[in-house]
Design an enzyme around this catalytic site. Structure first.
Site, PDB file in Angstrom:
ATOM      1  CG  HIS A   1     -21.120  54.578 -26.252  1.00  0.00           C
ATOM      2  ND1 HIS A   1     -20.655  54.133 -27.455  1.00  0.00           N
ATOM      3  CD2 HIS A   1     -21.918  53.602 -25.779  1.00  0.00           C
ATOM      4  CE1 HIS A   1     -21.161  52.935 -27.713  1.00  0.00           C
ATOM      5  NE2 HIS A   1     -21.931  52.579 -26.709  1.00  0.00           N
TER       6      HIS A   1
HETATM    7  C1  UD1 Z   1     -26.179  51.356 -23.829  1.00  0.00           C
HETATM    8  C2  UD1 Z   1     -25.765  49.888 -23.973  1.00  0.00           C
HETATM    9  C3  UD1 Z   1     -24.607  49.775 -24.939  1.00  0.00           C
HETATM   10  C4  UD1 Z   1     -24.904  50.453 -26.259  1.00  0.00           C
HETATM   11  C5  UD1 Z   1     -25.357  51.888 -25.999  1.00  0.00           C
HETATM   12  C6  UD1 Z   1     -25.752  52.578 -27.286  1.00  0.00           C
HETATM   13  C7  UD1 Z   1     -26.063  48.472 -21.991  1.00  0.00           C
HETATM   14  C8  UD1 Z   1     -25.362  47.801 -20.875  1.00  0.00           C
HETATM   15  N1  UD1 Z   1     -25.318  49.337 -22.715  1.00  0.00           N
HETATM   16  O1  UD1 Z   1     -25.076  52.053 -23.270  1.00  0.00           O
HETATM   17  O2  UD1 Z   1     -24.341  48.406 -25.190  1.00  0.00           O
HETATM   18  O3  UD1 Z   1     -23.746  50.441 -27.053  1.00  0.00           O
HETATM   19  O4  UD1 Z   1     -26.496  51.872 -25.105  1.00  0.00           O
HETATM   20  O5  UD1 Z   1     -25.926  53.953 -27.096  1.00  0.00           O
HETATM   21  O6  UD1 Z   1     -27.224  48.214 -22.218  1.00  0.00           O
HETATM   22  N2  UD1 Z   1     -28.273  58.728 -20.692  1.00  0.00           N
HETATM   23  C9  UD1 Z   1     -28.968  59.897 -20.893  1.00  0.00           C
HETATM   24  N3  UD1 Z   1     -30.032  59.884 -21.761  1.00  0.00           N
HETATM   25  C10 UD1 Z   1     -30.418  58.773 -22.424  1.00  0.00           C
HETATM   26  C11 UD1 Z   1     -29.718  57.574 -22.207  1.00  0.00           C
HETATM   27  C12 UD1 Z   1     -28.638  57.570 -21.352  1.00  0.00           C
HETATM   28  O7  UD1 Z   1     -28.642  60.925 -20.324  1.00  0.00           O
HETATM   29  O8  UD1 Z   1     -31.396  58.839 -23.205  1.00  0.00           O
HETATM   30  C13 UD1 Z   1     -27.101  58.744 -19.793  1.00  0.00           C
HETATM   31  C14 UD1 Z   1     -27.451  58.473 -18.345  1.00  0.00           C
HETATM   32  O9  UD1 Z   1     -26.598  59.215 -17.550  1.00  0.00           O
HETATM   33  C15 UD1 Z   1     -27.117  56.999 -18.199  1.00  0.00           C
HETATM   34  C16 UD1 Z   1     -25.931  56.846 -19.129  1.00  0.00           C
HETATM   35  O10 UD1 Z   1     -26.183  57.745 -20.200  1.00  0.00           O
HETATM   36  O11 UD1 Z   1     -26.825  56.637 -16.891  1.00  0.00           O
HETATM   37  C17 UD1 Z   1     -25.759  55.453 -19.652  1.00  0.00           C
HETATM   38  O12 UD1 Z   1     -26.972  54.974 -20.280  1.00  0.00           O
HETATM   39  P1  UD1 Z   1     -27.228  53.383 -20.396  1.00  0.00           P
HETATM   40  O13 UD1 Z   1     -28.436  53.129 -21.199  1.00  0.00           O
HETATM   41  O14 UD1 Z   1     -27.150  52.770 -19.042  1.00  0.00           O
HETATM   42  O15 UD1 Z   1     -25.960  52.872 -21.167  1.00  0.00           O
HETATM   43  P2  UD1 Z   1     -25.293  53.431 -22.513  1.00  0.00           P
HETATM   44  O16 UD1 Z   1     -23.941  53.933 -22.160  1.00  0.00           O
HETATM   45  O17 UD1 Z   1     -26.222  54.301 -23.273  1.00  0.00           O
END
Ligand code: UD1
Length: 356
Positions: A206
């Site tokens: 991811h």
């Molecule tokens: C985040 C953390 C990362 C951690 C990971 C664990 C940061 C910078 N990154 O990354 O360090 O390893 O969590 O999972 O804080 N999304 C959904 N549903 C959700 C959450 C996310 O659809 O419940 C999608 C959205 O499109 C979003 C993307 O995933 O834009 C990224 O989510 P985000 O929380 O920004 O970062 P992660 O890649 O989850």
């Protein structure tokens, strides 16, 4: 005394659940307030985890959702400030290295509220990783730094952090794993997914460096090739799912599934013949379980897992996935001892220290 815990993402819940449990037991008279920033919000990324981990219903839901780094961080800060103003905790407790961690630490310190950082002192020395920036800021401003491995001591010393702020307590993520062991060993996720224990590869990917750019199609092609040699189970993070749109992923032996609950995930992890990941926590869980892990990154902030002999850094290079079957065949026996203080009692040590 008032303690306030800020969590926001899936790994945060795993790292903080045992600390909240130990603190409530050790300090039952104190006020324990849980704030969920809402950085992760899908049912499978949040609710299911909180329920399985036995985390009480959060007292505050900030519902910040997804966004750019600046927008997400700013939203947490803006929405957390009034909560801290109303609650006036004696200590804000923040885990890990995600944007919610950075935002919570900054907000608290600017309001004169002391911060405790769980999983302090990890360094990848790669400032292009958002997590590295988040860790450095949280450690710089925290009053209590809870270290999960000995190498963190050197990392923090090198940044001029005083010994009096450091407490080597062990790994709270392993506390959760130990507490759930009986349940995940009985979960039988492999059988439900139609794979043989010991005979399949489990994959999680991811990180932006891998999934947000041109490496993803090649990675999927390499997984398809691996799946011709051993079945591959790949629970797909929502970020990765979005980036995979348009990439052909229907291949024999390669099962793409929704994100799993934690019990099912740990059940698969314990039964996997090999794990391929870019996650931090999974490098640790496989070390504790003695399962071979291959990390698709150039570096790791968890070198203790490489020294333990369970984790191999493949580099940020999808072609290296092809080396996994041979590496498995030539692999020395799994180590028997987990790293120091990865014993299921780190959270109790934290609660004992804070109770003093
Ligand atoms: C985040 C953390 C990362 C951690 C990971 C664990 C940061 C910078 N990154 O990354 O360090 O390893 O969590 O999972 O804080 N999304 C959904 N549903 C959700 C959450 C996310 O659809 O419940 C999608 C959205 O499109 C979003 C993307 O995933 O834009 C990224 O989510 P985000 O929380 O920004 O970062 P992660 O890649 O989850």
């Amino acid at each position: 005394m008032r303690f306030l815990y800020v969590v926001g993402t899936r790994p945060n819940f795993v790292k903080t659940a045992p600390v909240i449990g130990a603190m409530r037991e050790r300090l039952p008279e104190a006020r324990h307030t849980i704030v969920h920033t809402g950085q992760h919000y899908d049912r499978l990324m949040s609710e299911v985890f909180l329920a399985e981990l036995g985390v009480p219903e959060p007292d505050f839901m900030l519902e910040v959702g997804s966004g750019s780094h600046a927008a997400q961080t700013a939203r947490v800060m803006e929405r957390l400030e009034p909560v801290l103003a109303a609650e006036r905790p004696d200590l804000a407790i923040v885990p890990g290295d995600v944007n919610s961690t950075l935002a919570a630490a900054l907000t608290a310190v600017k309001m004169g509220i002391p911060v405790a950082h769980i999983e302090s002192g990890l360094r990848s020395f790669d400032l292009t990783m958002p997590e590295e920036v988040n860790r450095i800021v949280a450690d710089r401003f925290a009053t209590h730094l809870f270290l999960h491995s000995e190498e963190a001591i050197e990392n923090l010393r090198a940044e001029g952090i005083g010994e009096e702020r450091m407490h080597f307590v062990g790994n709270t993520m392993i506390d959760t794993l130990v507490a759930l062991e009986e349940r995940f060993r009985a979960a039988g996720a492999a059988a439900r997914l139609g794979v043989e224990p010991g005979g399949f590869a489990l994959v999680t990917l991811h990180r932006p460096a891998l999934v947000d750019g041109p490496l993803l199609p090649e990675t999927v092609a390499q997984l398809a090739a691996l799946a011709r040699q051993m079945p591959v189970v790949f629970p797909v993070h929502p970020r990765t799912r979005k980036m995979m749109e348009g990439i052909e992923s229907d291949h024999p032996g390669l099962s793409l599934v929704e994100p799993l609950g934690y019990l099912d995930f740990l059940s698969l992890l314990a039964d996997a013949g090999a794990v391929l990941t870019d996650s931090g926590g999974i490098q640790e869980e496989t070390t504790y379980l003695g399962v071979p892990c291959f990390t698709l990154r150039d570096n790791t902030e968890r070198p203790v897992t490489v020294r333990a002999g369970t984790n191999t850094l493949l580099g940020l290079d999808p072609a290296a996935i092809a080396t996994i079957p041979k590496a498995l065949a030539n692999r020395p026996p799994a180590p028997t001892d987990p790293p120091a203080l990865w014993d299921g009692k780190a959270s109790q040590r934290i609660a004992d220290l804070l109770a003093k």
